[in-house]
Scaffold this active site. Sequence first.
Site, PDB file in Angstrom:
ATOM      1  N   HIS A   1     -10.171  -5.495  -3.174  1.00  0.00           N
ATOM      2  CA  HIS A   1      -8.832  -5.717  -2.620  1.00  0.00           C
ATOM      3  C   HIS A   1      -8.918  -6.124  -1.170  1.00  0.00           C
ATOM      4  CE1 HIS A   1      -9.890  -1.430  -2.360  1.00  0.00           C
ATOM      5  NE2 HIS A   1      -9.245  -1.403  -1.212  1.00  0.00           N
ATOM      6  N   LEU A   2      -7.955  -6.958  -0.775  1.00  0.00           N
ATOM      7  CA  LEU A   2      -7.782  -7.346   0.618  1.00  0.00           C
ATOM      8  C   LEU A   2      -6.587  -6.576   1.156  1.00  0.00           C
ATOM      9  CD1 LEU A   2      -9.391  -9.794  -0.560  1.00  0.00           C
ATOM     10  CD2 LEU A   2      -8.032 -11.263   0.936  1.00  0.00           C
ATOM     11  N   HIS A   3      -6.762  -5.957   2.323  1.00  0.00           N
ATOM     12  CA  HIS A   3      -5.629  -5.351   3.013  1.00  0.00           C
ATOM     13  C   HIS A   3      -5.051  -6.408   3.955  1.00  0.00           C
ATOM     14  CE1 HIS A   3      -6.772  -0.965   2.315  1.00  0.00           C
ATOM     15  NE2 HIS A   3      -7.951  -1.534   2.117  1.00  0.00           N
TER      16      HIS A   3
ATOM     17  N   ASP B   1       0.853  -1.188   0.000  1.00  0.00           N
ATOM     18  CA  ASP B   1       0.000   0.000   0.000  1.00  0.00           C
ATOM     19  C   ASP B   1       0.894   1.245   0.000  1.00  0.00           C
ATOM     20  OD1 ASP B   1      -3.224   0.524   1.018  1.00  0.00           O
ATOM     21  OD2 ASP B   1      -1.799   2.196   1.085  1.00  0.00           O
TER      22      ASP B   1
ATOM     23  N   ASN C   1     -12.764  -3.373   2.771  1.00  0.00           N
ATOM     24  CA  ASN C   1     -13.716  -2.274   2.876  1.00  0.00           C
ATOM     25  C   ASN C   1     -14.680  -2.414   1.709  1.00  0.00           C
ATOM     26  OD1 ASN C   1     -12.406  -1.124   5.147  1.00  0.00           O
ATOM     27  ND2 ASN C   1     -10.915  -0.120   3.820  1.00  0.00           N
TER      28      ASN C   1
ATOM     29  N   GLY D   1     -15.367   2.857   3.892  1.00  0.00           N
ATOM     30  CA  GLY D   1     -13.996   3.319   3.664  1.00  0.00           C
ATOM     31  C   GLY D   1     -13.395   2.899   2.338  1.00  0.00           C
ATOM     32  N   GLN D   2     -14.190   2.254   1.469  1.00  0.00           N
ATOM     33  CA  GLN D   2     -13.621   1.853   0.177  1.00  0.00           C
ATOM     34  C   GLN D   2     -13.434   3.087  -0.704  1.00  0.00           C
ATOM     35  OE1 GLN D   2     -15.765  -1.175  -2.028  1.00  0.00           O
ATOM     36  NE2 GLN D   2     -14.101  -1.386  -3.530  1.00  0.00           N
TER      37      GLN D   2
HETATM   38  P1  AMP Z   1      -9.678   1.254   0.322  1.00  0.00           P
HETATM   39  O1  AMP Z   1      -9.795   2.544   1.083  1.00  0.00           O
HETATM   40  O2  AMP Z   1     -10.073   0.036   1.103  1.00  0.00           O
HETATM   41  O3  AMP Z   1     -10.368   1.339  -1.020  1.00  0.00           O
HETATM   42  O4  AMP Z   1      -8.136   1.041   0.066  1.00  0.00           O
HETATM   43  C1  AMP Z   1      -7.452   1.633  -0.994  1.00  0.00           C
HETATM   44  C2  AMP Z   1      -6.002   1.624  -0.625  1.00  0.00           C
HETATM   45  O5  AMP Z   1      -5.244   1.770  -1.800  1.00  0.00           O
HETATM   46  C3  AMP Z   1      -5.572   2.734   0.319  1.00  0.00           C
HETATM   47  O6  AMP Z   1      -5.020   2.155   1.503  1.00  0.00           O
HETATM   48  C4  AMP Z   1      -4.536   3.511  -0.473  1.00  0.00           C
HETATM   49  O7  AMP Z   1      -3.475   3.948   0.323  1.00  0.00           O
HETATM   50  C5  AMP Z   1      -4.092   2.478  -1.496  1.00  0.00           C
HETATM   51  N1  AMP Z   1      -3.590   2.975  -2.756  1.00  0.00           N
HETATM   52  C6  AMP Z   1      -4.154   3.900  -3.566  1.00  0.00           C
HETATM   53  N2  AMP Z   1      -3.428   4.050  -4.695  1.00  0.00           N
HETATM   54  C7  AMP Z   1      -2.394   3.171  -4.594  1.00  0.00           C
HETATM   55  C8  AMP Z   1      -1.290   2.848  -5.438  1.00  0.00           C
HETATM   56  N3  AMP Z   1      -1.090   3.449  -6.606  1.00  0.00           N
HETATM   57  N4  AMP Z   1      -0.412   1.915  -5.010  1.00  0.00           N
HETATM   58  C9  AMP Z   1      -0.581   1.307  -3.817  1.00  0.00           C
HETATM   59  N5  AMP Z   1      -1.609   1.560  -2.989  1.00  0.00           N
HETATM   60  C10 AMP Z   1      -2.496   2.487  -3.363  1.00  0.00           C
END
Ligand code: AMP
Length: 112
Positions: free
Chosen positions: A98-100, A30, A85, A91-92
């Site tokens: 995607h999985l964090h 991330d 999310n 929070g998405q």
């Molecule tokens: P969400 O808020 O669950 O949709 O998570 C999206 C995540 O993507 C956030 O934690 C961002 O920091 C991350 N993110 C956005 N753009 C990028 C990127 N280009 N490379 C890596 N992570 C990213």
Amino acid sequence: MADTIFGKIARGEIPTEFLYEDDRAVAFRDVNPQAPVHVLIIPREPITRLSATGDDRAELLGHLLGVARKVAAQEGLEDFRLVVNDGAGAGQTVFHLHLHVLGGRPLGWPPG
Ligand code: AMP
């Protein structure tokens, strides 16, 4: 669906170091880490969100969990958290499933 930055990453259009990749999924760090280890796992297929999937995606979703397990082990995590999310209210911000994978520090509960 609209293309997203994760779609571009999955297709290799944005140079990104993959910690794991196979024909169905990729994993990368991330850009704004919330823990010492913060890895994102995405399907190559542009699925918008978990709730947009059906039972026909059960095998793929299980595969993503298996990738999370492998990445956590690869990162040396004994304990870790998985977060999905689902929707803006949760929070998405990127509408490509995607999985964090979060770890490397104590993780409080409940989350914010
Ligand atoms: P969400 O808020 O669950 O949709 O998570 C999206 C995540 O993507 C956030 O934690 C961002 O920091 C991350 N993110 C956005 N753009 C990028 C990127 N280009 N490379 C890596 N992570 C990213």
